[in-house]
Design an enzyme around this catalytic site. Structure first.
Site, PDB file in Angstrom:
ATOM      1  N   SER A 118       0.971  -1.239   0.092  1.00  0.00           N
ATOM      2  CA  SER A 118       0.049   0.117  -0.033  1.00  0.00           C
ATOM      3  C   SER A 118       1.008   1.433   0.004  1.00  0.00           C
ATOM      4  O   SER A 118       0.269   2.315  -0.204  1.00  0.00           O
ATOM      5  CB  SER A 118      -0.951   0.084   1.268  1.00  0.00           C
ATOM      6  OG  SER A 118      -0.408   0.099   2.355  1.00  0.00           O
ATOM      7  N   LYS A 155       0.827   4.596   6.935  1.00  0.00           N
ATOM      8  CA  LYS A 155       0.035   5.140   5.798  1.00  0.00           C
ATOM      9  C   LYS A 155       0.389   7.001   6.252  1.00  0.00           C
ATOM     10  O   LYS A 155       1.245   7.031   7.307  1.00  0.00           O
ATOM     11  CB  LYS A 155      -1.572   5.338   6.073  1.00  0.00           C
ATOM     12  CG  LYS A 155      -2.173   4.032   5.880  1.00  0.00           C
ATOM     13  CD  LYS A 155      -2.073   3.723   4.498  1.00  0.00           C
ATOM     14  CE  LYS A 155      -2.978   2.198   4.113  1.00  0.00           C
ATOM     15  NZ  LYS A 155      -2.269   1.092   4.781  1.00  0.00           N
TER      16      LYS A 155
END
Length: 200
Positions: A118, A155
């Protein structure tokens, strides 16, 4: 690895951090003061337990006579984090990496093994070791280790003003932005990314 109690793990992590920051281990009195024990004797009991379990070695006759065993030196490498558990729980530590924590700025407290792609466009790939500085103080746009409920994720952090909403952005168009409303979701920042290591 050593089947430590939570208090023994706390003492061990203090010894490691203190040694990394000062170049020498803490005394029993310093351990007692920092961790809030009533006396140095309480610290001594935990130190003896750590030595019995092989996590440290005691050198008799010296107030700072504590030595980390070979496997305890370096920065801990954390593998998969079980749901709801502290990141640095002993069962999560796979190994130790012999790089000084001061190699990173701010200093790295642990490496987190990355799972998934990701964050690939930020150069963080599956299997990489993400160097993490333990803090809950981060700025917009920084890459963070965040806990949402019982899950941990890496993230890019984004937040508008002091609003209760937080966005966690991936660095891969195949993944969706995670929207967090702190009014009804458990959310915390576990640390800040300060570097990445790729092992061949």
């Amino acid at each position: 690895m050593y089947n430590l109690t939570s208090r023994q793990e706390q003492v061990l992590q203090l010894i490691k951090q203190y040694t990394e920051e000062t170049g020498y281990p803490p005394t029993r009195a310093e351990i007692a003061r920092i961790l809030g024990f009533k006396s140095a004797n309480a610290a001594e009991e935990h130190i003896k337990a750590l030595a019995r379990k092989g996590a440290i070695e005691i050198m008799p006759g010296a107030s700072r006579g504590i030595r980390l065993t070979e496997s305890q030196s370096g920065i801990p490498i954390v593998g998969r984090v079980a749901a709801g558990n502290p990141i640095l729980a002993q069962e999560h530590i796979e190994d130790y990496c012999n790089i000084p924590n001061s190699f990173f700025s701010p200093s790295a407290d642990y490496f987190l093994r990355v799972h998934g792609m990701s964050m690939k466009d930020a150069g963080i790939l599956d299997g990489d070791l993400l160097a993490v500085h333990r803090t809950d103080q981060v700025r917009n746009g920084q890459i963070v280790v965040a806990r949402i409920g019982e899950e941990v994720t890496v993230k890019r952090f984004k937040r508008q003003g002091n609003q209760a909403q937080v966005e966690l952005w991936p660095e891969n168009p195949d993944f969706k932005v995670i929207h967090v409303d702190m009014r009804d979701q458990e959310f915390s920042i576990e640390g800040l990314s300060v570097g990445v290591i790729r092992r061949d």
